[in-house]
Design a protein around this motif. Structure first.
Motif, PDB file in Angstrom:
ATOM      1  N   SER A  38       0.907  -1.251   0.001  1.00  0.00           N
ATOM      2  CA  SER A  38       0.037  -0.104   0.177  1.00  0.00           C
ATOM      3  C   SER A  38       0.939   1.177  -0.104  1.00  0.00           C
ATOM      4  O   SER A  38       1.958   1.178   0.149  1.00  0.00           O
ATOM      5  CB  SER A  38      -0.793   0.115   1.255  1.00  0.00           C
ATOM      6  OG  SER A  38      -0.266  -0.016   2.410  1.00  0.00           O
ATOM      7  N   HIS A 119     -12.725  12.102  -2.054  1.00  0.00           N
ATOM      8  CA  HIS A 119     -12.175  10.692  -2.903  1.00  0.00           C
ATOM      9  C   HIS A 119     -10.891  11.232  -3.857  1.00  0.00           C
ATOM     10  O   HIS A 119     -11.211  11.806  -4.713  1.00  0.00           O
ATOM     11  CB  HIS A 119     -13.468  10.620  -3.702  1.00  0.00           C
ATOM     12  CG  HIS A 119     -13.130   9.040  -4.523  1.00  0.00           C
ATOM     13  ND1 HIS A 119     -13.266   7.850  -3.914  1.00  0.00           N
ATOM     14  CD2 HIS A 119     -12.992   8.525  -5.829  1.00  0.00           C
ATOM     15  CE1 HIS A 119     -13.110   6.965  -4.505  1.00  0.00           C
ATOM     16  NE2 HIS A 119     -12.917   7.317  -5.637  1.00  0.00           N
ATOM     17  N   GLU A 121      -7.583   9.974  -6.011  1.00  0.00           N
ATOM     18  CA  GLU A 121      -7.142   9.122  -6.866  1.00  0.00           C
ATOM     19  C   GLU A 121      -5.554   9.325  -7.106  1.00  0.00           C
ATOM     20  O   GLU A 121      -5.459  10.666  -7.437  1.00  0.00           O
ATOM     21  CB  GLU A 121      -7.963   9.097  -8.089  1.00  0.00           C
ATOM     22  CG  GLU A 121      -7.618   7.818  -9.136  1.00  0.00           C
ATOM     23  CD  GLU A 121      -8.376   7.501 -10.352  1.00  0.00           C
ATOM     24  OE1 GLU A 121      -8.828   6.441 -10.094  1.00  0.00           O
ATOM     25  OE2 GLU A 121      -8.812   8.548 -10.878  1.00  0.00           O
ATOM     26  N   GLY A 140      -4.439   3.731  -7.630  1.00  0.00           N
ATOM     27  CA  GLY A 140      -5.367   3.405  -6.512  1.00  0.00           C
ATOM     28  C   GLY A 140      -6.159   4.588  -6.004  1.00  0.00           C
ATOM     29  O   GLY A 140      -5.663   5.830  -6.424  1.00  0.00           O
ATOM     30  N   ASN A 141      -7.290   4.619  -4.932  1.00  0.00           N
ATOM     31  CA  ASN A 141      -7.792   5.749  -4.606  1.00  0.00           C
ATOM     32  C   ASN A 141      -8.454   5.384  -3.273  1.00  0.00           C
ATOM     33  O   ASN A 141      -8.398   4.155  -2.650  1.00  0.00           O
ATOM     34  CB  ASN A 141      -9.146   5.887  -5.497  1.00  0.00           C
ATOM     35  CG  ASN A 141     -10.021   4.852  -5.684  1.00  0.00           C
ATOM     36  OD1 ASN A 141     -10.608   4.099  -4.471  1.00  0.00           O
ATOM     37  ND2 ASN A 141     -10.024   4.135  -6.848  1.00  0.00           N
ATOM     38  N   ALA A 142      -8.678   6.359  -2.255  1.00  0.00           N
ATOM     39  CA  ALA A 142      -9.409   6.318  -1.185  1.00  0.00           C
ATOM     40  C   ALA A 142     -10.261   7.324  -0.945  1.00  0.00           C
ATOM     41  O   ALA A 142     -10.228   8.503  -1.558  1.00  0.00           O
ATOM     42  CB  ALA A 142      -8.359   6.221  -0.141  1.00  0.00           C
ATOM     43  N   SER A 144     -11.457  10.037   2.092  1.00  0.00           N
ATOM     44  CA  SER A 144     -11.115  10.464   3.134  1.00  0.00           C
ATOM     45  C   SER A 144     -12.085  11.704   3.812  1.00  0.00           C
ATOM     46  O   SER A 144     -13.486  11.441   3.027  1.00  0.00           O
ATOM     47  CB  SER A 144      -9.565  11.021   3.237  1.00  0.00           C
ATOM     48  OG  SER A 144      -9.367  11.625   4.309  1.00  0.00           O
ATOM     49  N   THR A 157      -3.956   4.817   4.193  1.00  0.00           N
ATOM     50  CA  THR A 157      -3.239   4.409   3.020  1.00  0.00           C
ATOM     51  C   THR A 157      -4.127   4.116   1.834  1.00  0.00           C
ATOM     52  O   THR A 157      -5.329   4.065   1.867  1.00  0.00           O
ATOM     53  CB  THR A 157      -2.756   2.638   3.383  1.00  0.00           C
ATOM     54  OG1 THR A 157      -3.964   2.081   3.986  1.00  0.00           O
ATOM     55  CG2 THR A 157      -1.810   2.883   4.758  1.00  0.00           C
ATOM     56  N   ILE A 158      -3.441   3.938   1.021  1.00  0.00           N
ATOM     57  CA  ILE A 158      -4.170   3.713  -0.792  1.00  0.00           C
ATOM     58  C   ILE A 158      -3.612   2.460  -1.103  1.00  0.00           C
ATOM     59  O   ILE A 158      -2.456   2.199  -1.245  1.00  0.00           O
ATOM     60  CB  ILE A 158      -3.922   4.835  -1.791  1.00  0.00           C
ATOM     61  CG1 ILE A 158      -4.760   6.316  -1.038  1.00  0.00           C
ATOM     62  CG2 ILE A 158      -4.475   4.531  -2.956  1.00  0.00           C
ATOM     63  CD1 ILE A 158      -4.415   7.388  -2.232  1.00  0.00           C
ATOM     64  N   THR A 159      -4.411   1.491  -1.500  1.00  0.00           N
ATOM     65  CA  THR A 159      -4.040   0.130  -2.033  1.00  0.00           C
ATOM     66  C   THR A 159      -4.144   0.215  -3.390  1.00  0.00           C
ATOM     67  O   THR A 159      -5.363   0.676  -4.094  1.00  0.00           O
ATOM     68  CB  THR A 159      -4.529  -1.072  -1.460  1.00  0.00           C
ATOM     69  OG1 THR A 159      -4.314  -1.011  -0.037  1.00  0.00           O
ATOM     70  CG2 THR A 159      -4.079  -2.193  -1.972  1.00  0.00           C
ATOM     71  N   SER A 161      -5.597  -0.472  -7.069  1.00  0.00           N
ATOM     72  CA  SER A 161      -6.446  -1.265  -7.620  1.00  0.00           C
ATOM     73  C   SER A 161      -6.681  -1.389  -8.979  1.00  0.00           C
ATOM     74  O   SER A 161      -7.346  -2.460  -9.373  1.00  0.00           O
ATOM     75  CB  SER A 161      -8.008  -0.518  -7.096  1.00  0.00           C
ATOM     76  OG  SER A 161      -7.803   0.741  -7.613  1.00  0.00           O
TER      77      SER A 161
END
Length: 167
Positions: A38, A119, A121, A140-142, A144, A157-159, A161
């Protein structure tokens, strides 16, 4: 007998189409949906104003940092990012390190999938210096929060994708 089997097959087909799609399976060792890999985001600060939403607004707020150690064939990186406007194109981030390799990091805000939150990315692209005509990109995105003025900077963290490459 044919009619019953046809009805059962039709029912099974219809229920399979109505079932939700399974979540992407972790792909161990690839860096995509990989629980062992990540990217660390630190000092995240995002807010909204009449002009739109932003993360670490350029020239006014501190940038957020993103980094990761090397993992299999994915190079290590450390970068700082800032940008604005939900839906804007990727904004290039500055690379903090002097590690070997031709690497680039970019980020942008998307509409939040759930309708709330920030969001983000992030994309990591690089060229393999030992193989000519290669190019790789992991994204990847998350989601927050828009925490500016109401909470301290956040870490998460961002994994990655998705990934693609030309080799």
């Amino acid at each position: 007998m044919f009619n019953i089997n046809f009805l059962v097959l039709s029912f099974l087909s219809a229920t399979a189409l109505a079932a939700p799609a399974p979540a992407p399976a972790p792909q161990a060792g690839t860096g995509v949906n990989d629980p062992a890999y990540s990217w660390s985001v630190t000092d995240w600060s995002a807010g909204c104003a009449r002009s739109g939403c932003y993360y670490a607004q350029p020239n006014t707020l501190p940038d957020f940092n993103i980094s990761a150690p090397a993992y299999n064939d994915i190079p290590a990186f450390s970068a700082y990012c800032s940008g604005y406007t939900v839906g804007a194109p990727f904004q290039p981030c500055g690379v903090n390190d002097d590690l070997p390799g031709n690497r680039g990091v970019a980020a942008h805000l998307l509409d939040a999938e759930t309708g709330t939150g920030a969001h983000i990315e992030v994309s990591l692209a690089w060229v393999d210096l030992e193989q000519t005509d290669t190019y790789y990109n992991y994204t990847g995105n998350a989601t927050s929060t828009y925490n500016q003025f109401v909470a301290p900077p956040q870490n998460f963290t961002i994994t990655p994708s998705s990934a693609f490459g030309v080799a």
